[in-house]
Write a protein that holds these residues in place. Sequence first.
Motif, mmCIF file in Angstrom:
data_model
loop_
_atom_site.group_PDB
_atom_site.id
_atom_site.type_symbol
_atom_site.label_atom_id
_atom_site.label_comp_id
_atom_site.label_asym_id
_atom_site.label_seq_id
_atom_site.Cartn_x
_atom_site.Cartn_y
_atom_site.Cartn_z
ATOM 1 N N ILE A 1 3.231 17.023 17.329
ATOM 2 C CA ILE A 1 4.403 16.912 18.197
ATOM 3 C C ILE A 1 5.638 17.493 17.514
ATOM 4 O O ILE A 1 6.410 18.234 18.128
ATOM 5 N N GLN A 2 5.821 17.170 16.246
ATOM 6 C CA GLN A 2 7.025 17.633 15.540
ATOM 7 C C GLN A 2 6.989 19.133 15.280
ATOM 8 O O GLN A 2 8.024 19.804 15.365
ATOM 9 N N GLY A 3 5.843 19.684 14.954
ATOM 10 C CA GLY A 3 5.744 21.119 14.738
ATOM 11 C C GLY A 3 6.484 21.599 13.508
ATOM 12 O O GLY A 3 6.947 20.805 12.683
ATOM 13 N N THR A 4 6.624 22.898 13.391
ATOM 14 C CA THR A 4 7.177 23.513 12.179
ATOM 15 C C THR A 4 8.576 24.065 12.373
ATOM 16 O O THR A 4 9.111 24.732 11.502
ATOM 17 N N THR A 5 9.168 23.814 13.542
ATOM 18 C CA THR A 5 10.558 24.200 13.785
ATOM 19 C C THR A 5 11.318 22.942 14.208
ATOM 20 O O THR A 5 10.788 21.831 14.156
ATOM 21 N N ARG A 6 12.549 23.103 14.649
ATOM 22 C CA ARG A 6 13.329 21.950 15.091
ATOM 23 C C ARG A 6 12.953 21.472 16.486
ATOM 24 O O ARG A 6 13.376 20.398 16.900
ATOM 25 N N LEU A 7 12.186 22.243 17.218
ATOM 26 C CA LEU A 7 11.788 21.888 18.563
ATOM 27 C C LEU A 7 10.292 21.618 18.627
ATOM 28 O O LEU A 7 9.494 22.330 18.014
ATOM 29 N N SER A 8 9.918 20.612 19.407
ATOM 30 C CA SER A 8 8.511 20.264 19.529
ATOM 31 C C SER A 8 7.776 21.274 20.395
ATOM 32 O O SER A 8 8.243 21.624 21.480
ATOM 33 N N PRO A 9 6.614 21.717 19.954
ATOM 34 C CA PRO A 9 5.802 22.582 20.823
ATOM 35 C C PRO A 9 5.272 21.834 22.042
ATOM 36 O O PRO A 9 4.760 22.452 22.969
ATOM 37 N N TYR A 10 5.396 20.510 22.039
ATOM 38 C CA TYR A 10 4.916 19.698 23.162
ATOM 39 C C TYR A 10 6.053 19.245 24.084
ATOM 40 O O TYR A 10 5.829 18.421 24.974
ATOM 41 N N SER A 11 7.251 19.750 23.870
ATOM 42 C CA SER A 11 8.390 19.303 24.669
ATOM 43 C C SER A 11 8.119 19.478 26.158
ATOM 44 O O SER A 11 7.678 20.535 26.607
ATOM 45 N N GLY A 12 8.354 18.406 26.930
ATOM 46 C CA GLY A 12 8.106 18.423 28.359
ATOM 47 C C GLY A 12 6.699 18.043 28.753
ATOM 48 O O GLY A 12 6.387 17.943 29.943
ATOM 49 N N GLN A 13 5.829 17.821 27.771
ATOM 50 C CA GLN A 13 4.441 17.499 28.057
ATOM 51 C C GLN A 13 4.140 16.034 27.765
ATOM 52 O O GLN A 13 4.778 15.397 26.937
ATOM 53 N N THR A 14 3.133 15.520 28.438
ATOM 54 C CA THR A 14 2.666 14.158 28.193
ATOM 55 C C THR A 14 1.616 14.171 27.094
ATOM 56 O O THR A 14 0.685 14.983 27.114
ATOM 57 N N VAL A 15 1.777 13.300 26.134
ATOM 58 C CA VAL A 15 0.795 13.142 25.062
ATOM 59 C C VAL A 15 0.166 11.757 25.200
ATOM 60 O O VAL A 15 0.805 10.806 25.656
ATOM 61 N N THR A 16 -1.075 11.668 24.790
ATOM 62 C CA THR A 16 -1.853 10.470 25.072
ATOM 63 C C THR A 16 -2.339 9.805 23.796
ATOM 64 O O THR A 16 -2.884 10.462 22.912
#
Length: 793
Positions: free
Chosen positions: A226-241
């Motif tokens: 979720i956190q990824g390697t930049t300041r923005l999440s690659p999962y932003s806007g998505q539902t995670v389970t």
Amino acid sequence: MGAAGAFAFTALPAAHATPSASAVIAEVYGGGGNSGAILTRDFVELGNAGSTAYDLSGYSVQYLPGSPSSGSTWQVTALTGTIAPGARYLVGEGTGSGGTTALPTTDASGSIAMSATTGTIALVSGTTALTCKTAADCAADPSIVDLAGYGTAVVREGSGPAAGASNTASVARADSLADTDDNAADFTAGTPSPVNSAGQTPGSGDGGGGDGGSPTDPGTVRVHDIQGTTRLSPYSGQTVTRVPGIVTGVRTSGSLGYWIQDPTPDTDPRTSEAVFVYTGSTKPTVAVGDSVLVTGKVSEYYPSSTSQSNTEITGPTTTVLSSGNALPDAVTLDATSVPDAYIPTASGGSIESLPLQPTVYAQDFFESLEGMRVTFADARVVGASDAYGELWVTVKPDENATARGGTLYSSYDQPNTGRIEVMSLDTTSTFPAANVGDELSGVTTGPLDYSTYGGYNVQATQLGTLVDNGLKQEVTRKQKKDELAVATYNVENLDALDTQEKFDRLAEGVAVNLNSPDIVALEEIQDDNGATNDGTVTAEATLKRFTDAVRAAGGPVYKWRYISPTNDADGGEPGGNIRQVFLFNPKRVSFTDHPGGDATTATSVVKTRKGVELTYSPGRIDPTDAAWEDSRKPLVGEFTFQGEQVFVVANHFISKGGDQPIHGRYQPPARSSETQRAAQAAEVNTFVKSLLAADRNARAIVLGDLNDYEFSQTVTTLTADKVLTPLITTLPAAERYTYVYDGNSQTLDHILTSPAVTSFNYDVVHINAEFADQASDHDPQIVRIDLSKCGRH
């Protein structure tokens, strides 16, 4: 396909591209969970036709309806990891109520509800949603690595879309992963056959995304994904389970929620292992030490328009698996771990998409720890406690230390990386009242958070013990008989309706700590009814109360001079009509009145038979010039001390409000307010030049709250052509500050003198800025001038 692969609206001959030597879309299925389906979930399967591993970091798969409308948008699922040569990579998408069989464990998870019969899937180098909606436009987009249109999809490759997709049929490439850039030729309908990177098939692994997996088993997505390697999440806007983690901190006031941290980290130092779970208006019911699974939507919360963001899971559903678990080890913050460089730059643009470099930049280091437990020990306080339960410490004790225990802000490229803000998650205990130079002794530990004011901060679950190092207010010496003492003091929106305690404390600062100067330039004197916006502009009642309080504190009976502003034209608090005021001790100095000055009339310098004088005293410098729009206008006065003439210019330049923060996402930060301050500085510089042109030996004192640093363009402009000397630069470096902000001791208030002022004694009198209990947020300062030793006509 290559980015230049042939897309078409109408039937065209098959493209004669060579097979892709890299990643391709291998299979697409949108019927998961539908009537008649066996599988419970939609999926996209990727394959690697090459001989080397294919890195998917920063990639995404995206979906567009088969017949997109003007309002249709590409939906995005971020990818991580790699595809081994010849292997497959499974992306789980939307789940339906039908079906009986879960996907194998997915390699990436999204929630896109794909159509069973028609749509377009793109493999994209990037996670920004595509904007193309025609085959031609998509063919021109170099970020598209491969594309598969099925059913009646408008956006597709080659002679037409792949045919035959349904609730029970997927479209898939041959095992060879042959890619001729013609969807109709490359894909064949058949029974869905998803395979993940481990080679698992349906029924052999938990799909982890609401796809039939056990509610007590973790899903496939981890916090570091979720956190990824930049300041923005690659999962932003998505539902995670069912994201697993240990609760490390709970916030029950303000922004409600809790932090979870994965006790099993990955090996990438760029990816944080923790995330904040935002519970909205509901107080969290979890406890520190709980092992939980969290399902929710990933979002990036921006505390302000120019700040960085907090990655959060919102709208959470939480399952507590167990309690009382050991917490993950905290990362130590100290001079060794925190880099000396502050933050990367992007030519004034956003740094959000830049890969983090936590061993290079302090702000990248902190971002790589966002939400994680951090700890420090025995840290010196460099920013006093405030009314909001916050203080600042430094984890680098030797970094630019001031003489009284703070941290000096001496240039734009030295913002002091060891500073960190501290708050407490313990709402049952009183937050300590700490002054600069005190010590937060022992261990302080808690999740690392980010906020609008100050940036990164420790939300302490364990707070060190305050050790009072006995910081005292300074008292400057009394001026000698032949010394003219001139001071400046920002009294922070003082008006006649304020408490007597405020008047008494500010008055004590003048009478005792400044030792009753001959002239005091006051900034932020409001009108008689304060912020009541009824047209009142006079400040007689305010000044009467203040001068009475000074007299009661042992000071002289001051007289005053000022010019009332035009209502609501000088900035500051609406209705407050802020202005500068001269106080003077008539037993030591006389004010030379030249009547006629008002809010909109400019004073100027004239030569007379008696010498140089002002047309109006008190007067204002060019008050109708655009430089002073919605800002305080400089007040000029002509004084006489022991037969010697002195000109004093009291200033309060426009504030830094609206400037981008040094810790924000735009780097380097724009200091938009500096433009107007530079114009104001140029106006004052021009006035002083006119004075010196009339009398090169004129003694001028320019002082006040300039709202800018001694190394700023403002001060450079003000002192141009050496018409003024900033006295702050005559002090030792460790003493050059009048204000403390975000743990940085800095200079905003100034006294400057003309070249004829050659014999002086200058002092910043520290009585406010370093203290939790302060009468104002600014420290006053004073200059004592022996005019008999200054060059004269």
